[in-house]
Design a protein around this motif. Structure first.
Motif, PDB file in Angstrom:
ATOM      1  N   UNK A 175       1.047  -1.018  -0.212  1.00 39.66           N
ATOM      2  CA  UNK A 175       0.180  -0.047   0.335  1.00 39.66           C
ATOM      3  C   UNK A 175       0.893   1.385  -0.210  1.00 39.66           C
ATOM      4  N   UNK A 176       1.871   0.714   0.777  1.00 39.30           N
ATOM      5  CA  UNK A 176       3.050   2.733   0.362  1.00 39.30           C
ATOM      6  C   UNK A 176       3.543   2.225  -0.665  1.00 39.30           C
ATOM      7  N   UNK A 177       3.533   1.777  -1.565  1.00 43.25           N
ATOM      8  CA  UNK A 177       4.146   1.317  -2.519  1.00 43.25           C
ATOM      9  C   UNK A 177       3.252   1.627  -3.755  1.00 43.25           C
ATOM     10  N   UNK A 178       2.488   1.464  -3.730  1.00 45.18           N
ATOM     11  CA  UNK A 178       0.984   1.776  -3.965  1.00 45.18           C
ATOM     12  C   UNK A 178       0.733   3.612  -3.995  1.00 45.18           C
ATOM     13  N   UNK A 179       0.613   4.092  -2.714  1.00 46.70           N
ATOM     14  CA  UNK A 179       0.378   5.878  -2.395  1.00 46.70           C
ATOM     15  C   UNK A 179       1.631   6.357  -3.497  1.00 46.70           C
ATOM     16  N   UNK A 180       3.034   5.676  -3.390  1.00 52.37           N
ATOM     17  CA  UNK A 180       3.743   6.547  -3.626  1.00 52.37           C
ATOM     18  C   UNK A 180       4.655   6.885  -4.992  1.00 52.37           C
TER      19      UNK A 180
END
Length: 260
Positions: A175-180
């Motif tokens: 999710x962090x990678x998706x957001x960034x």
């Protein structure tokens, strides 16, 4: 029909497996952090507290009677949201010491399923270091989970039968990678939302084998929406395909354009 969401028991097991924040509360003592909180097959939680702290001292003086305690597990969203807590789990029961001769075997058992570095700080002998932890056992009497939809109790049998989501330990990184790096994915998923919710800031909130959760932050508050997959998935290949289907990508099922 496909199952649209994990059961409450599955959500609790996933929260435990993610290893989020946990606090132990005993009447008359300030709550203390518990870096290890592992559900055992016998229906108890193995937890750790400072070996020289007040909880350990109280248990020594209480003997075999133990003390009543509440373990609070906090499931935090992996992104810095306005309201970061996704759910709270309260486990009430009787806290007992683990006999010294069974501490090491129990640590080995826990480590095979959850190699938590904090296990290395557990005291396994008569000598107690200032920075060491004591291993305790919380005999479960009740389990309650609360989130934005309300509160619900969970039977111990259901909790023991449930299993963590297969993606729960990877969820935060994804999710962090998706957001960034993949806001385009979030924006495509947002097209599945009701029109009234598309005006706010859409953030990825959760990901499991049953679907994706989005958090919409706007002027009138926060709104959580689940986008279910067509069917539950069990591996990364199936997860990638399911997300592409939600995004409305062409060649959804691995099909290719027909040659003419």
């Amino acid at each position: 029909m496909a199952t649209a969401a994990p059961t409450t028991a599955e959500r609790i097991r996933s929260a435990c497996a993610r290893g989020g924040g946990a606090m132990l509360a005993v009447e008359g003592i300030e709550p203390v952090a518990s870096p290890v909180h592992h559900l055992l097959d016998d229906g108890s939680f193995a937890i750790t507290v400072p070996a020289t702290g007040p909880v350990s001292s109280l248990l020594i003086s209480s003997g075999s009677a133990g003390v009543q305690a509440v373990l609070e597990l906090t499931d935090y969203a992996p992104l810095p949201l306005r309201e970061p807590v996704r759910s709270l789990v309260w486990v009430r029961g009787r806290l007992q010491q683990v006999p010294t001769e069974t501490v090491a075997p129990l640590l080995d058992l826990i480590a095979t399923q959850d190699p938590n570095p904090a296990l290395l700080q557990v005291n396994t002998g008569p000598e107690t270091a200032d920075d060491s932890y004591a291993l305790l056992r919380l005999e479960i009497e009740s389990v309650v989970v609360a989130d934005s939809t309300g509160a619900e109790s969970v039977a111990l049998g259901a909790l023991l039968q449930a299993r963590p989501d297969p993606f729960c330990t990877m969820e935060s990184c994804w999710l962090q990678h998706m957001e960034a790096a993949h806001r385009d994915v979030v924006e495509r998923l947002a097209t599945r939302l009701p029109m009234a919710l598309r005006q706010g800031r859409v953030r990825p909130l959760g990901l499991d084998r049953y679907g994706v959760q989005l958090r919409i932050e706007n002027a009138d508050g926060d709104h959580d929406v689940r986008l279910p997959f067509a069917k539950p998935v069990d591996d990364v290949t199936g997860l990638n395909q399911a997300i592409r289907i939600l995004m409305g990508c062409p060649f959804l099922n691995g099909l290719r354009a027909r040659r003419v």
